[in-house]
Design an enzyme around this catalytic site. Structure first.
Site, PDB file in Angstrom:
ATOM      1  N   CYS A  87       0.849  -1.190   0.000  1.00 20.71           N
ATOM      2  CA  CYS A  87       0.000   0.000   0.000  1.00 20.71           C
ATOM      3  C   CYS A  87       0.883   1.238   0.000  1.00 20.71           C
ATOM      4  CB  CYS A  87      -0.906  -0.006   1.225  1.00 20.71           C
ATOM      5  SG  CYS A  87      -1.930   1.476   1.365  1.00 20.71           S
ATOM      6  N   CYS A  90       0.357   3.165   3.663  1.00 21.21           N
ATOM      7  CA  CYS A  90       0.794   2.639   4.965  1.00 21.21           C
ATOM      8  C   CYS A  90       1.829   1.526   4.856  1.00 21.21           C
ATOM      9  CB  CYS A  90      -0.406   2.136   5.753  1.00 21.21           C
ATOM     10  SG  CYS A  90      -1.155   0.644   5.047  1.00 21.21           S
ATOM     11  N   CYS A 143      -7.441  -1.017   1.519  1.00 18.08           N
ATOM     12  CA  CYS A 143      -6.391  -1.472   2.423  1.00 18.08           C
ATOM     13  C   CYS A 143      -7.009  -1.615   3.810  1.00 18.08           C
ATOM     14  CB  CYS A 143      -5.234  -0.475   2.451  1.00 18.08           C
ATOM     15  SG  CYS A 143      -3.962  -0.893   3.656  1.00 18.08           S
ATOM     16  N   CYS A 146      -5.248   1.066   6.465  1.00 17.85           N
ATOM     17  CA  CYS A 146      -5.405   2.536   6.411  1.00 17.85           C
ATOM     18  C   CYS A 146      -6.631   2.993   5.627  1.00 17.85           C
ATOM     19  CB  CYS A 146      -4.160   3.181   5.818  1.00 17.85           C
ATOM     20  SG  CYS A 146      -3.950   2.884   4.056  1.00 17.85           S
ATOM     21  N   CYS A 166      -8.483  -5.664  -9.902  1.00 10.32           N
ATOM     22  CA  CYS A 166      -7.958  -4.590 -10.753  1.00 10.32           C
ATOM     23  C   CYS A 166      -7.556  -3.450  -9.830  1.00 10.32           C
ATOM     24  CB  CYS A 166      -9.015  -4.124 -11.746  1.00 10.32           C
ATOM     25  SG  CYS A 166      -9.192  -5.220 -13.133  1.00 10.32           S
TER      26      CYS A 166
END
Length: 179
Positions: A87, A90, A143, A146, A166
């Site tokens: 990510c 984070c 995510c 976060c 995707c």
């Protein structure tokens, strides 16, 4: 290309407020947020983080405002190095390079999130959420750590999972595997 996008937006926005953000090399489509009242944050994160300072404008629009990068424009679309995609907000591990494949859709595609065991995603770093921002029912991928918008998942992927995640390239950071 910009004329095409300006003509294409009314078709995908379904009458809702949709806008384009132009930068030097990219166009990013900002879709309206899901307005269902009970779909507030599913996770906890430090709300004191100034995401606009931490992220580039493109990363901010996609991850915090649920934007979408233009198809075939992402840096990880044709990326084939072995490692882990994290990510951008984070640094949580999201997808292994071994689960990446070419779906032909214009976004990096994965058939499984990192930490998934068979169909159990409880130990992965993603969470799914219903999304109706395009005028039809879909599934948004966030995510888990976060709450960053990553992309969408569809049930038309390859074996063994049948899933097609995707994911926007600007929502990812890649870390090569160390030998």
């Amino acid at each position: 290309m910009s004329r095409f996008l300006l003509r294409f937006i009314p078709l995908i926005s379904n009458g809702t407020a949709t806008k384009l953000v132009f930068s030097k090399k990219r166009f990013i489509l900002i879709r309206p947020l899901c307005t269902t009242a009970d779909l507030l944050s599913l996770t906890r994160y430090d709300e004191s983080i100034d995401w606009q300072k931490k992220l580039t404008p493109e990363q901010y629009v996609v991850t915090r405002e649920k934007g979408t990068e233009v198809p075939f424009s992402g840096i990880y679309l044709n990326h084939s190095e072995v490692g882990m995609y994290h990510c951008v907000c984070c640094d949580a591990p999201l997808f292994r390079s071994e689960s990446k494949y070419d779906s032909g859709t214009g976004w990096p595609s994965f058939f499984e999130a990192h930490g998934t065991w068979e169909r159990d995603e409880s130990r992965s770093s993603i969470v799914r959420r219903p999304d109706n921002s395009l005028g039809s029912i879909g599934t948004e991928v966030l995510c888990k750590q976060c709450d960053a918008h990553l992309g969408h998942v569809f049930d038309d992927g390859p074996d063994p999972t049948g899933q097609r995640f995707c994911i926007n390239s600007v929502a990812l950071n890649f870390k090569p595997r160390e030998n």
